[in-house]
Enzyme design. Structure first.
Site, short mmCIF file in Angstrom:
data_model
loop_
_atom_site.label_atom_id
_atom_site.label_comp_id
_atom_site.label_asym_id
_atom_site.label_seq_id
_atom_site.Cartn_x
_atom_site.Cartn_y
_atom_site.Cartn_z
N HIS A 184 0.83 -1.22 0.00
CA HIS A 184 0.00 0.00 0.00
C HIS A 184 0.86 1.26 0.00
O HIS A 184 0.45 2.29 -0.49
CB HIS A 184 -1.01 -0.01 1.15
CG HIS A 184 -0.40 -0.01 2.51
ND1 HIS A 184 -0.36 -1.14 3.30
CD2 HIS A 184 0.23 0.95 3.19
CE1 HIS A 184 0.27 -0.84 4.42
NE2 HIS A 184 0.63 0.42 4.39
N CYS A 482 -5.02 -2.90 -14.11
CA CYS A 482 -5.19 -1.84 -13.11
C CYS A 482 -4.23 -2.02 -11.95
O CYS A 482 -4.29 -1.29 -10.97
CB CYS A 482 -6.62 -1.79 -12.60
SG CYS A 482 -7.16 -3.29 -11.78
C1 PEP Z 1 -4.23 -5.87 -7.89
O1 PEP Z 1 -4.26 -6.85 -7.14
O2 PEP Z 1 -3.40 -5.72 -8.80
C2 PEP Z 1 -5.21 -4.78 -7.73
C3 PEP Z 1 -5.29 -3.82 -8.61
O3 PEP Z 1 -5.97 -4.78 -6.62
P1 PEP Z 1 -5.43 -4.39 -5.15
O4 PEP Z 1 -4.06 -3.84 -5.30
O5 PEP Z 1 -6.41 -3.40 -4.63
O6 PEP Z 1 -5.49 -5.70 -4.44
#
Ligand code: PEP
Ligand code: MG
Length: 561
Positions: A184, A482
């Site tokens: 994060h 994404c």
């Molecule tokens: C991912 O896992 O690449 C994603 C975009 O979702 P998150 O990072 O919110 O788990």
């Protein structure tokens, strides 16, 4: 120490500035015998008063929602009952640090028992306790530093709660000891648009005030940089910005192949910047922020109001809403259980909806209500889909709410390998490379020490993306990326070459991606993708592609050291 430190570069560009470290919470020393109880009580009151003054001063200097959070914390710390109870304990002969801890912990237990909104404030009390104890012991105050000038923030790691307080006007760059390329902290750095290096061992040994040059693209932190190195980095930064500023509008390759460029959105304070970005919409709306730090899920009306705000800001544009992705790195007390030994492999993402169907029902009803009042094109997708049955059930539930477009994230290798079986029931796909890397390599995405395995340039990961993209194309389904991979301009070319049709990233990452796309044809992207797939490892894939890219000197960061 004047050697450069190496970590994982997660935010592009470079910045130079003085270090300001985030101090850890103070450890309680062994209790001291109190010889002057009256002085001890006075010290306790003084420590609390110092916390209040500190927080009020910081609130006055901070802009945005962070200011309100700080002011609210100052009001809590100023509660006279806190000071009276802690001082009374000190007067009875308790060591001041222990008196403060006992009183804060008592309040904490009472708040937690009250539940609801009050239970959500316990973390604030812990923070106040740590600040008061640090003042009393004469230790650096924990939490974000505030040296009174722009700085390079150096921390062991950042908690999600710190993020609302980070002031992009003051934080020139971020360096953390922990965190991997998809942690994060990495996501936050990209959202802030500042250069960042995570997984940087030894960073906490850099003294406060020391000048460092942070190279976000190649993960290097250079202490005491020479004036030449600073000039070189600044000149490169200028060229990069000028080049990116030369391109606007919808993403496309040099030969006109369209690649939708979209923004990731994960917190309310990001909305104005995201809406103002030159983007075709939102490619990943992480709805977890509505659910985090709460004892129970928000109701339909509250959710609908939040979605309405986002849809209004993106009127006429696409908004891909991801339904609640609880569990693992995003635990929620009401949606995830605490007794799983491997939460990343447990009941998380869409799986929580099987256990608590009402959670998803309420969310879909809220999305549908908000979508009905808006001209935004609302697409809805589920996180952590593994098998076609899950995708089919999810899509049926989405459509039952009158929402026309239902999709699945591709973040579990099983889903990537069988995208052809998901395609008949899904209108679109979005590859979450962060989790796809975690599951493909059996490597915890939060561990900086596994960064090599989590590197989105890993050819095996790219192979899974290629398989999913090929299946999506056969069924005429759009498939975006994404995950954090979409923010790396060179990797963006490879993804397009593999058949990815849209890229979603933090707004600050899009100009570089747009410019690099505009400089390459689709055939060139395919060639680069071939090269990356043929490589044996991530580093070779990255180096081979970067050295083959046209206008090489413009695309690459300056040799750092
Ligand atoms: C991912 O896992 O690449 C994603 C975009 O979702 P998150 O990072 O919110 O788990
Ligand atoms: Mg994910």
């Amino acid at each position: 120490m004047s050697r450069p430190l190496r970590g994982i570069g997660v935010g592009g560009g470079s910045a130079v500035g003085p270090v300001a470290r985030m101090a850890p919470a103070p450890a309680l020393p062994a209790p001291r015998p109190v010889t002057d109880p009256a002085a001890e009580a006075a010290a306790v009151r003084a420590a609390l008063a110092a916390v209040v003054t500190d927080l009020n001063e910081r609130a006055a200097r901070t802009s945005g929602p962070g200011s309100e959070v700080l002011a609210a914390q100052a009001v809590m710390a100023a509660d006279p009952i806190l000071a009276d109870e802690a001082a009374a304990l000190a007067e009875q002969g308790t060591d001041g640090a222990y008196a403060l801890t006992a009183v804060f912990d008592g309040f904490r237990t009472a708040l937690a028992a009250a539940g609801g909104y009050f239970a959500e404030r316990t973390a604030d009390l812990d923070d106040l306790r740590d600040r008061a104890v640090a003042h009393l012991l004469g230790l650096p105050v924990p939490g974000l530093p505030d040296p009174g000038h722009p700085y390079v923030l150096v921390a062991d790691d950042l908690a999600p709660a710190d993020t609302a307080l980070l002031d992009p006007e003051r934080v020139l760059a971020l360096v953390t000891v922990r965190g991997g390329p998809t942690s994060h902290t990495a996501i936050l750095a990209k959202a802030l648009g500042v250069p960042a290096v995570v997984g940087c061992a030894g960073a906490m040994e850099l003294a406060d005030g020391r000048q460092v040059l942070v190279h976000g693209a190649d993960g290097v932190v250079e202490p005491d940089p020479s004036p030449e190195a600073v000039d070189r980095a600044a000149a490169h930064e200028r060229r990069r910005r000028e080049r990116s500023a030369g391109f606007q509008g919808p993403g496309r390759t040099a030969d006109g192949h369209p690649v939708a460029l979209l923004v990731n959105l994960g917190a309310p304070h990001e909305l104005p910047g995201a809406a103002a970005a030159d983007a075709e919409g939102v490619g990943l709306f992480r709805t977890e922020f509505l659910f985090l730090d709460r004892a129970e899920a928000p109701g339909l009306a509250e959710q609908a109001a939040a979605y309405r705000q986002v849809f209004a800001a993106f009127a006429g544009r696409r908004v891909v809403v991801r339904t609640l992705d609880a569990g693992a790195d995003k635990p929620l007390p009401f949606a995830t259980s605490t007794d799983e030994e491997n939460p990343a492999l447990g009941i998380r993402g869409l799986r929580t909806a099987a256990r608590d169907p009402q959670l998803l029902e309420t969310q879909l009803a809220a999305i549908a209500a908000a979508a009905a009042d808006s001209t935004a094109q609302v697409w809805v997708m589920a996180p952590m889909v593994s098998v076609p049955r899950e995708a089919a059930e999810f899509a049926a539930r989405v459509r039952a709410h009158g929402l026309p477009l239902a999709g699945a994230m591709i973040e579990v290798p099983a889903a990537a390998l069988r995208t052809d079986r998901l395609a008949p029931v899904c209108d679109f796909f979005s590859v979450g490379t962060n989790d796809l890397a975690q599951y493909a390599f059996a490597a915890d995405r939060t561990l900086g020490s596994l960064a090599e395995l989590l590197d989105p340039w890993q050819p095996a990961l790219l192979g899974l993306v290629a398989t999913a993209a090929g299946s999506a194309a056969e069924h005429g389904r759009p498939i975006g990326v994404c995950g954090e991979a979409a923010a790396d301009p060179a990797l963006a070319l490879v993804l397009v070459g593999l058949g990815i049709t849209s890229l979603s990233a933090a707004p600050a990452s899009l100009p570089d991606v747009r410019a690099v796309l505009a400089a390459h044809t689709l055939a060139e992207c395919r060639e680069l993708a071939e090269l990356a797939l043929l490589a044996d490892d991530a580093a070779t894939a990255r180096d081979t592609v970067r050295s083959r890219m046209a206008g090489r000197s413009e695309e690459l960061p300056p040799a750092a050291v």
